[in-house]
Design an enzyme around this catalytic site. Structure first.
Site, PDB file in Angstrom:
ATOM      1  N   PRO A 128       0.820  -1.218   0.000  1.00 58.51           N
ATOM      2  CA  PRO A 128       0.000   0.000   0.000  1.00 58.51           C
ATOM      3  C   PRO A 128       0.855   1.270   0.000  1.00 58.51           C
ATOM      4  O   PRO A 128       0.509   2.258  -0.616  1.00 58.51           O
ATOM      5  CB  PRO A 128      -0.816  -0.119   1.293  1.00 58.51           C
ATOM      6  N   ILE A 157      -1.891  -6.824  -6.528  1.00 62.71           N
ATOM      7  CA  ILE A 157      -1.231  -8.059  -6.951  1.00 62.71           C
ATOM      8  C   ILE A 157      -2.063  -8.741  -8.046  1.00 62.71           C
ATOM      9  O   ILE A 157      -3.161  -9.254  -7.798  1.00 62.71           O
ATOM     10  CB  ILE A 157      -0.983  -8.999  -5.744  1.00 62.71           C
ATOM     11  N   THR A 158      -1.487  -8.751  -9.249  1.00 60.48           N
ATOM     12  CA  THR A 158      -2.198  -9.282 -10.406  1.00 60.48           C
ATOM     13  C   THR A 158      -2.314 -10.805 -10.312  1.00 60.48           C
ATOM     14  O   THR A 158      -1.365 -11.474  -9.902  1.00 60.48           O
ATOM     15  CB  THR A 158      -1.466  -8.885 -11.703  1.00 60.48           C
ATOM     16  N   ARG A 243       9.676  -6.576 -18.116  1.00 61.94           N
ATOM     17  CA  ARG A 243       9.349  -5.312 -18.798  1.00 61.94           C
ATOM     18  C   ARG A 243       9.375  -5.459 -20.319  1.00 61.94           C
ATOM     19  O   ARG A 243       8.684  -4.723 -21.029  1.00 61.94           O
ATOM     20  CB  ARG A 243      10.321  -4.219 -18.350  1.00 61.94           C
ATOM     21  N   ARG A 268     -16.166   4.570 -42.984  1.00 67.30           N
ATOM     22  CA  ARG A 268     -16.932   5.741 -42.576  1.00 67.30           C
ATOM     23  C   ARG A 268     -16.751   6.900 -43.568  1.00 67.30           C
ATOM     24  O   ARG A 268     -15.611   7.210 -43.939  1.00 67.30           O
ATOM     25  CB  ARG A 268     -16.452   6.168 -41.179  1.00 67.30           C
ATOM     26  N   GLY A 340     -17.202  10.134 -32.106  1.00 68.17           N
ATOM     27  CA  GLY A 340     -18.099   9.734 -31.011  1.00 68.17           C
ATOM     28  C   GLY A 340     -18.186   8.233 -30.841  1.00 68.17           C
ATOM     29  O   GLY A 340     -18.341   7.723 -29.716  1.00 68.17           O
ATOM     30  N   GLU A 363       4.869  -2.929 -13.587  1.00 66.94           N
ATOM     31  CA  GLU A 363       6.270  -3.375 -13.772  1.00 66.94           C
ATOM     32  C   GLU A 363       7.222  -2.174 -13.929  1.00 66.94           C
ATOM     33  O   GLU A 363       8.194  -2.219 -14.672  1.00 66.94           O
ATOM     34  CB  GLU A 363       6.385  -4.380 -14.918  1.00 66.94           C
ATOM     35  N   GLY A 364       6.892  -1.116 -13.198  1.00 68.33           N
ATOM     36  CA  GLY A 364       7.715   0.088 -13.198  1.00 68.33           C
ATOM     37  C   GLY A 364       7.084   1.161 -14.056  1.00 68.33           C
ATOM     38  O   GLY A 364       6.883   0.959 -15.257  1.00 68.33           O
TER      39      GLY A 364
HETATM   40  N1  COS Z   1      18.767  -5.063 -12.464  1.00 69.36           N
HETATM   41  C1  COS Z   1      19.589  -5.771 -11.656  1.00 69.36           C
HETATM   42  N2  COS Z   1      19.963  -5.348 -10.449  1.00 69.36           N
HETATM   43  C2  COS Z   1      19.477  -4.169 -10.037  1.00 69.36           C
HETATM   44  C3  COS Z   1      18.615  -3.373 -10.825  1.00 69.36           C
HETATM   45  C4  COS Z   1      18.267  -3.869 -12.089  1.00 69.36           C
HETATM   46  N3  COS Z   1      17.445  -3.207 -12.899  1.00 69.36           N
HETATM   47  N4  COS Z   1      18.295  -2.260 -10.131  1.00 69.36           N
HETATM   48  C5  COS Z   1      18.922  -2.339  -8.959  1.00 69.36           C
HETATM   49  N5  COS Z   1      19.631  -3.489  -8.913  1.00 69.36           N
HETATM   50  C6  COS Z   1      20.489  -3.966  -7.809  1.00 69.36           C
HETATM   51  C7  COS Z   1      21.669  -3.038  -7.614  1.00 69.36           C
HETATM   52  O1  COS Z   1      22.743  -3.442  -8.424  1.00 69.36           O
HETATM   53  C8  COS Z   1      21.960  -3.239  -6.150  1.00 69.36           C
HETATM   54  O2  COS Z   1      22.647  -4.459  -5.984  1.00 69.36           O
HETATM   55  P1  COS Z   1      23.780  -4.655  -4.833  1.00 69.36           P
HETATM   56  O3  COS Z   1      23.009  -4.738  -3.537  1.00 69.36           O
HETATM   57  O4  COS Z   1      24.447  -5.931  -5.198  1.00 69.36           O
HETATM   58  O5  COS Z   1      24.675  -3.456  -4.900  1.00 69.36           O
HETATM   59  C9  COS Z   1      20.577  -3.424  -5.551  1.00 69.36           C
HETATM   60  O6  COS Z   1      19.736  -3.906  -6.603  1.00 69.36           O
HETATM   61  C10 COS Z   1      19.984  -2.171  -4.994  1.00 69.36           C
HETATM   62  O7  COS Z   1      20.048  -1.178  -5.998  1.00 69.36           O
HETATM   63  P2  COS Z   1      19.669   0.341  -5.733  1.00 69.36           P
HETATM   64  O8  COS Z   1      20.325   0.804  -4.470  1.00 69.36           O
HETATM   65  O9  COS Z   1      19.955   1.100  -6.986  1.00 69.36           O
HETATM   66  O10 COS Z   1      18.097   0.255  -5.489  1.00 69.36           O
HETATM   67  P3  COS Z   1      17.027   1.365  -5.119  1.00 69.36           P
HETATM   68  O11 COS Z   1      16.383   1.005  -3.849  1.00 69.36           O
HETATM   69  O12 COS Z   1      17.629   2.716  -5.288  1.00 69.36           O
HETATM   70  O13 COS Z   1      15.887   1.125  -6.255  1.00 69.36           O
HETATM   71  C11 COS Z   1      14.804   1.235  -8.392  1.00 69.36           C
HETATM   72  C12 COS Z   1      16.117   1.144  -7.584  1.00 69.36           C
HETATM   73  C13 COS Z   1      14.072   2.533  -8.182  1.00 69.36           C
HETATM   74  C14 COS Z   1      15.257   1.144  -9.830  1.00 69.36           C
HETATM   75  C15 COS Z   1      13.881   0.066  -7.969  1.00 69.36           C
HETATM   76  O14 COS Z   1      13.327   0.281  -6.714  1.00 69.36           O
HETATM   77  C16 COS Z   1      12.771  -0.189  -8.955  1.00 69.36           C
HETATM   78  O15 COS Z   1      12.980  -0.784 -10.010  1.00 69.36           O
HETATM   79  N6  COS Z   1      11.542   0.245  -8.619  1.00 69.36           N
HETATM   80  C17 COS Z   1      10.381  -0.044  -9.415  1.00 69.36           C
HETATM   81  C18 COS Z   1       9.744  -1.266  -8.910  1.00 69.36           C
HETATM   82  C19 COS Z   1       8.723  -1.769  -9.837  1.00 69.36           C
HETATM   83  O16 COS Z   1       8.951  -1.935 -11.036  1.00 69.36           O
HETATM   84  N7  COS Z   1       7.554  -2.056  -9.285  1.00 69.36           N
HETATM   85  C20 COS Z   1       6.510  -2.647 -10.026  1.00 69.36           C
HETATM   86  C21 COS Z   1       6.122  -3.878  -9.277  1.00 69.36           C
HETATM   87  S1  COS Z   1       5.590  -5.165 -10.249  1.00 69.36           S
HETATM   88  S2  COS Z   1       3.851  -4.606 -10.931  1.00 69.36           S
END
Ligand code: COS
Length: 380
Positions: A128, A157-158, A243, A268, A340, A363-364
């Site tokens: 949430p 959660i899908t 993605r 049309r 329309g 997925e981001g």
């Molecule tokens: N691929 C592989 N590894 C990744 C990565 C990626 N795209 N992004 C981050 N990592 C790894 C980093 O390398 C780091 O690894 P180490 O611990 O070994 O150093 C670790 O993950 C943490 O990385 P970071 O500190 O950059 O993470 P943040 O907390 O700053 O978050 C984002 C990074 C914002 C990119 C991440 O939170 C994200 O992708 N958020 C979106 C989430 C999302 O898509 N939600 C949808 C849910 S599914 S519907």
């Protein structure tokens, strides 16, 4: 540089198109209106092997490459984005995660049923109060004897309404932030685990999206996926590849909107001429085609790079960002061409317009994709 698909990939496209025309096109409007998940169709997809596309044959899948999977995703999405959403959750977020991070026992126990559509999966990361900031989750998992005790909740959660197997992310070391996250398999029916209400959504209404609740939920230790405290990486790597499939979904929706716009403009008449005879409409169609084609190439390139074991993180985010954005633009233009009629439920383009919107969020979000692209550009 060869832009052609292999005969096998072409065959996947052809069979998926035939399946979509026969099974999805007739029900897509109805399930959208009734807010109903077409479980019978999902099971059929499983029987035909589509739910095990990314699973190796030894675990009951068909071991197809990423490009074939993406092509199938695109074709299913042209007819029904709701069905393709459940298809991608199973393949991208559950099966691929278990293939890449599960241990041998977990793969043998879960993958054959998931690949055959006998059981369904869900991926539970969002909460949430944490979506884009995935590591900001609050759900905890505390080790106790042979179990982890989970407490917390998940949101959006899908496939949750009908899934049997949930891949749940929780904090095992809350002080360590994203280095304190772990991934667990939680089966439906585990005491302390409940699935909440269905969300009433703008689009992809033939999917199920629910909340999850964990109250002293005892999960066996053998259900930990990957290493303890390394679950954030599991989620990130899984989403990198997921993605690409969402980009393919956006391409499929946009292609369908273009198809509808072409058809309508030839039927049309206005001011004594078919719409297709007006240069203003021709230019709109040309713009739409250029966007769809560019998005498709970016998506295929990202899939191709994954297949060739090249670094594809930036490509996946570029494809997802661009395809999702143009899906909104192209469905909007297609609706405009319908006037329309595009604004009423009788026409497919109205559903496409609503379904396209989610691809910029799940997925981001598009903003998260930009953040990932910029990070990749600026890293040493
Ligand atoms: N691929 C592989 N590894 C990744 C990565 C990626 N795209 N992004 C981050 N990592 C790894 C980093 O390398 C780091 O690894 P180490 O611990 O070994 O150093 C670790 O993950 C943490 O990385 P970071 O500190 O950059 O993470 P943040 O907390 O700053 O978050 C984002 C990074 C914002 C990119 C991440 O939170 C994200 O992708 N958020 C979106 C989430 C999302 O898509 N939600 C949808 C849910 S599914 S519907």
């Amino acid at each position: 540089m060869d832009f052609s698909l292999t005969p096998e990939q072409e065959l996947f496209r052809k069979s998926a198109r035939e399946f979509a025309l026969k099974e999805l096109e007739p029900i897509a409007t109805e399930i959208d209106r009734e807010h109903r998940v077409p479980l019978e169709i999902l099971k059929k997809l499983g029987e035909l092997g589509y739910l095990g596309m990314t699973v190796p044959e030894e675990y009951g899948g068909i071991g197809a490459d990423m490009l074939s999977y993406v092509v199938v995703m695109e074709e299913l999405s042209r007819s029904c984005a709701s069905t393709s959403t459940a298809f991608s959750v199973q393949n991208s977020l559950c099966n691929t995660l278990l293939v890449e991070f599960g241990n041998e026992a977990q793969k043998r126990k879960y993958l054959p049923d998931l690949a055959a559509g006998k059981r369904f999966g869900a991926f539970a990361l969002t909460e949430p109060e944490s979506g884009s900031d995935a590591a900001g989750m609050k759900t905890t998992a505390v080790a106790k004897g042979d179990y982890f005790i989970l407490n917390g909740s998940k949101r959006f959660i899908t496939s949750a309404g009908f899934a049997d197997i949930f891949l749940v992310f929780a904090l095992t070391d809350p002080a360590a932030g994203n280095r304190g996250v772990s991934c667990f398999i939680v089966e439906r029916g585990t005491p302390g685990f409940t699935v909440g209400k269905e969300e009433d959504k703008l689009g992809i209404r033939g999917t199920s999206t629910c909340e999850l609740f964990f109250e002293d939920c005892k999960v066996p230790k053998e259900n930990l996926v990957g290493e303890l405290n390394r679950g954030f990486k599991v989620a990130m790597v899984t989403l990198n590849s997921g993605r690409i499939a969402i980009a393919a979904q956006a391409v499929g929706i946009a292609q369908a909107a273009l198809d509808e716009a072409i058809k309508y403009s030839k039927e049309r008449k206005a001011f004594g001429k078919f719409l297709s005879e007006f240069q203003a409409i021709q230019f709109m169609l040309a713009d739409m085609k250029a966007k769809v084609e560019a998005a498709r190439l970016l998506t295929y390139k990202a899939a191709w790079k994954k297949d060739h074991k090249l670094d594809y993180i930036m490509d996946s985010s570029i494809a997802k960002l661009y395809a999702a954005e143009i899906a909104s633009e192209v469905t909007d233009q297609a609706l405009q061409i319908h006037g329309g009629y595009g604004y009423i439920r009788d026409y497919k383009v109205e559903r496409l317009y609503r379904d396209a919107r989610i691809t910029r969020i799940y997925e981001g979000t598009s903003e998260i994709q930009k953040l990932i692209i910029a990070r990749e550009l600026l890293k040493e």
